[in-house]
Motif scaffolding. Sequence first.
Motif, PDB file in Angstrom:
ATOM      1  N   MET A  57       0.738  -1.031  -0.145  1.00 18.21           N
ATOM      2  CA  MET A  57      -0.066   0.104   0.105  1.00 18.21           C
ATOM      3  C   MET A  57       0.752   1.215  -0.014  1.00 18.21           C
ATOM      4  O   MET A  57       0.467   2.029  -0.717  1.00 18.21           O
ATOM      5  N   GLU A 112      -8.298  -8.663   2.760  1.00 18.17           N
ATOM      6  CA  GLU A 112      -7.552  -7.465   2.711  1.00 18.17           C
ATOM      7  C   GLU A 112      -6.786  -7.144   1.722  1.00 18.17           C
ATOM      8  O   GLU A 112      -7.300  -6.259   0.990  1.00 18.17           O
ATOM      9  N   MET A 141      -8.371  -4.634  -1.316  1.00 17.81           N
ATOM     10  CA  MET A 141      -7.912  -3.231  -0.768  1.00 17.81           C
ATOM     11  C   MET A 141      -8.320  -2.283  -1.886  1.00 17.81           C
ATOM     12  O   MET A 141      -8.673  -1.267  -1.700  1.00 17.81           O
ATOM     13  N   ARG A 142      -8.287  -2.417  -3.244  1.00 20.24           N
ATOM     14  CA  ARG A 142      -8.460  -1.625  -4.451  1.00 20.24           C
ATOM     15  C   ARG A 142      -9.844  -1.341  -4.533  1.00 20.24           C
ATOM     16  O   ARG A 142     -10.413  -0.186  -4.598  1.00 20.24           O
ATOM     17  N   TYR A 143     -10.507  -2.312  -4.014  1.00 16.40           N
ATOM     18  CA  TYR A 143     -12.070  -2.355  -4.381  1.00 16.40           C
ATOM     19  C   TYR A 143     -12.734  -1.527  -3.005  1.00 16.40           C
ATOM     20  O   TYR A 143     -13.290  -0.494  -3.124  1.00 16.40           O
ATOM     21  N   ARG A 144     -12.260  -2.039  -1.963  1.00 18.07           N
ATOM     22  CA  ARG A 144     -12.786  -1.420  -0.641  1.00 18.07           C
ATOM     23  C   ARG A 144     -12.640   0.072  -0.716  1.00 18.07           C
ATOM     24  O   ARG A 144     -13.295   1.003   0.003  1.00 18.07           O
ATOM     25  N   SER A 145     -11.318   0.567  -1.180  1.00 18.58           N
ATOM     26  CA  SER A 145     -11.099   1.979  -1.127  1.00 18.58           C
ATOM     27  C   SER A 145     -11.256   2.775  -2.304  1.00 18.58           C
ATOM     28  O   SER A 145     -10.952   3.660  -2.495  1.00 18.58           O
ATOM     29  N   GLY A 146     -12.224   2.100  -2.994  1.00 19.99           N
ATOM     30  CA  GLY A 146     -12.752   2.963  -4.357  1.00 19.99           C
ATOM     31  C   GLY A 146     -11.597   3.105  -5.287  1.00 19.99           C
ATOM     32  O   GLY A 146     -11.456   4.306  -6.037  1.00 19.99           O
ATOM     33  N   GLY A 147     -10.231   2.441  -5.193  1.00 18.43           N
ATOM     34  CA  GLY A 147      -9.179   2.608  -5.971  1.00 18.43           C
ATOM     35  C   GLY A 147      -8.110   3.575  -5.222  1.00 18.43           C
ATOM     36  O   GLY A 147      -6.940   3.778  -5.904  1.00 18.43           O
ATOM     37  N   MET A 148      -8.362   3.905  -4.146  1.00 17.19           N
ATOM     38  CA  MET A 148      -7.398   4.932  -3.484  1.00 17.19           C
ATOM     39  C   MET A 148      -6.020   3.966  -3.209  1.00 17.19           C
ATOM     40  O   MET A 148      -5.090   4.611  -2.824  1.00 17.19           O
ATOM     41  N   TYR A 149      -6.268   2.705  -2.622  1.00 20.73           N
ATOM     42  CA  TYR A 149      -5.213   1.873  -2.120  1.00 20.73           C
ATOM     43  C   TYR A 149      -5.237   0.663  -2.997  1.00 20.73           C
ATOM     44  O   TYR A 149      -6.270   0.065  -3.436  1.00 20.73           O
ATOM     45  N   PRO A 185     -12.207 -12.810  -6.205  1.00 20.62           N
ATOM     46  CA  PRO A 185     -11.972 -11.492  -6.826  1.00 20.62           C
ATOM     47  C   PRO A 185     -10.984 -10.701  -6.353  1.00 20.62           C
ATOM     48  O   PRO A 185     -10.700 -10.430  -5.116  1.00 20.62           O
ATOM     49  N   GLY A 186     -10.018 -10.236  -7.340  1.00 21.10           N
ATOM     50  CA  GLY A 186      -8.935  -9.288  -6.895  1.00 21.10           C
ATOM     51  C   GLY A 186      -7.713 -10.001  -7.088  1.00 21.10           C
ATOM     52  O   GLY A 186      -6.611  -9.073  -7.271  1.00 21.10           O
ATOM     53  N   ASP A 206      -1.652  -5.912  -9.555  1.00 16.25           N
ATOM     54  CA  ASP A 206      -2.470  -6.508  -8.705  1.00 16.25           C
ATOM     55  C   ASP A 206      -1.577  -7.571  -7.851  1.00 16.25           C
ATOM     56  O   ASP A 206      -0.654  -7.944  -8.341  1.00 16.25           O
TER      57      ASP A 206
END
Lengths: 328, 320
Positions: free
Chosen positions: B72, B97, B101-109, B139-140, B164
Motif C-alpha cells: 500500500m 484485505e 483493498m483496491r475495491y474497498r477503497s474505491g481505487g485509493m489503495y 475476486p482481485g 495486482d
Amino acid sequence: MGRQLLILLGGDPNQTESSKLLLDDGDLRTLYESLVLTRVVDQACTDLQQSGELGFYISAMPAAASSAGAAIALEDGDWLFPSYRDLGAYLARGGQLEDLLAQVWGVEGDLVRGRQLPGQGGLPDGRFVPPSGTVGASISQAAGVAHGMQLRQAPNVAMAIFGRGAMDQGSFLTGLATSVRHQAPAIFLCRTRGTERPTALQRAAGLGLETALVDGSDCLAVAQTVATARRRALAGEGPVFIEAVLEPESAERDPARRFRGFVEHRGLWDAQREEDFNRRSESRVLDAIETVRGRPPLSSATMLEDVWAQSPWMLQEQSTRLRGGADD
Amino acid sequence: MTELTMAEALNRTLREEMAADDRVLLLGEEIADLGGIFGVTAGLAEEFGTDRVVDLAISEGGAIGTAAGLAMYGMRPVVEIQFADFIWAGAEQLFNEVARMRYRSGGMYSCPMVVRVPYGVGGGLTQSQSPEAHFAHVPGLIVAAPADATDAAGLMRAAIRSDDPVIFLEPKRSYRQPAPVEDDAVVSLGIARLRREGADLTLVTYGSTVPQAMAAAELSAEKGIQVDVLDLRTLAPFDIGALLGSIAKTGRAVVVSEAPRCGGFASEIGATLAEKAIMHLEAPVERVTGYDAPVAPAHENDYLPDAAAIATAIERVANF
C-alpha cells in the motif's frame, strides 16, 4: 513514556498549561473544532438512523476525543489505519463534510464508491485508510507501512487505532512484534475499558514496546501522547503502544466539553466563537445532508470496477450481463 | 539463453528485478540465512542486505499483512510461503484485505505484491495441497501457475511488475528440473502456452501436471491420437481465447489437475466449455484429477494423476 494514567484536562488549566505542549495553537483550535463538528455530524446521523432514513450507522462516540486527538498529532505523510468509530480522525485529518456524508448516504461523491458500510469511508495518501470490516486486520498492515517508511527514510509514522477486541487477533501479535523487530516508526492506539486482564499495556510491554496509558476521553492527553510517541519513533527509538482508557461514563455525547475550558483559557476560544461555531456547524451539516440527499445513487456499473487494475474478460462479460445483456 | 532449474531461474529473476527496482523486497521465513526452504532466495540477502530480504517470524498472516502495508505504501513485496498448506493462516489477510483493498477503497489503495506458494503432492499431509481453486475464486487476485523454469522466470517478472496481487504457485516437484531461460523474458499474465499441437483432442492443464500431460500426449500419439497440450500458465484470469480456439479445432477435451476433483479448477474449465463451446464438443469433457481425499505421504504416487491414467482418458474421449 508512562504507565501512570495521563490526564491533562479536567483539573486546573494553569497546571495543564505547564506541561510541555507539543501542539501549536492552530492544532489546538482545529482539534476543538473537529470535536464540535464530530458531535454535530454524529448526532445528525444517529438521529436519522433512529428515524429510519439511514439503515446503518455506527456512532463515533465515545471514541471521538481519542480519535481526533490522535489524528491531530499526526503530520502530512503519516499514515492512519483507523477503527470503525473514527469520524473524529476523518475530520481532523482534513476530510470534507460532503465527502463524508456522500459516503454515509452511498451516493455520487462517495470516495469509496459504495463499497463500505456507512461511516467507514476513507481518504487518500494514507490520511485515512478505509477501515477494515475484520477486527485488528490493519495492525500488521500498519507495521508494514512503518517498515516501508524506514526503507524510504521518510520522516513519517504509521498509526493503527483499534479496540480491545483486537488484542486476541493474530494481527495484534505479529504487527506489534514485527514493528519491535525493525524498531519501526509505528504507533498503536488501543481503546480499552481499563478492566481487561491481561491489560493491553501488559501485552504490549511483554512484546517489547514502549507503552503509555492515557485517559481516552481527554483529547489533549491523547494528542500529547501521540505527539510524544511520534517524536520518539522518528528518533529511531522504536514503536509505541498507547492504551486509551474509555471509562463507561465517557460515553457522553459531547467530546468537546472537557476541552473547552482549556482552549478558552489559552485565549483560542470564547463564548461568542462557541455560539457562532455551533450554529455554523449545524447549518453546514444540515446543508451537506440536503446536498447529498439530492445526489444520484451510485451507478450500478461501478459495482464491477476496481476489482483488478484492469478488468479481465470475465468481468467484461459480466458487466454486459449487469447491463441486462447476454453473458457472451 | 541459459539452462536453469526452476529454483535457479526464480532466484535469478528475483535478483534482476531487485537490482532494477528498489521497491522490490522479499519477505518470508528463513529466506535470508537459509535462502528459503527450497533455496529460491539463496544469496540474495548477501547481495541486497536484510532490509530487503527480510526474515519474518513463523506467521503467514503476519507476513501477508506486513506485505500488504508495504505494498500500500508503494513497495513491491514478494512473500515466500513455505508450503501452500501453510497459507491458510494468512488467508484472512489475503482474501479480506489484500484482494479487496483496491475495491474497498474505491481505487485509493491497492496491494501489488507477489505471494510465492510452493504447491503440489510431495512432503506430507500438510505439505501437499493444491489450493489453486480457492485463490481463483477470490475476486482481485491473479493466480499464476508456471510449469517449468522458462515460464517461472517470465511469469515472475510479470507478477512483480503487476499492479495486482499475484498468487504465484510454484510446482515444487519442478524446482530441480532444468529448462532454457531467456534473459529478460516476460510472460504476460493471462496468456496460455500451446506446448504441443494436435488436431484430435485438447488436453488442458497447468503447473505441476504439465510433465504428466506431455508424457500422456506422447503415449497417445503412439496410438495415433494427436493432442493439443494447452498449458494455461495463469488460472485467474485464464486464457479463454486460447481454450476456445483449441476446442474449435479439436472438439474434444480432457482437463488435468492434481487437486481434489470436487470444486476444483478443472471443473471451471469443464463448465466454461459446456457454456461456451457446446456446439463444438463431440464428446463429454473428462477430468483427470487427484482424489477428494487428503494426500497421505504413504500414498503420494497413487494420488497423483499419472501419464497412463491421462492417456486412458484421452483414448476414451477421442473414441467416444
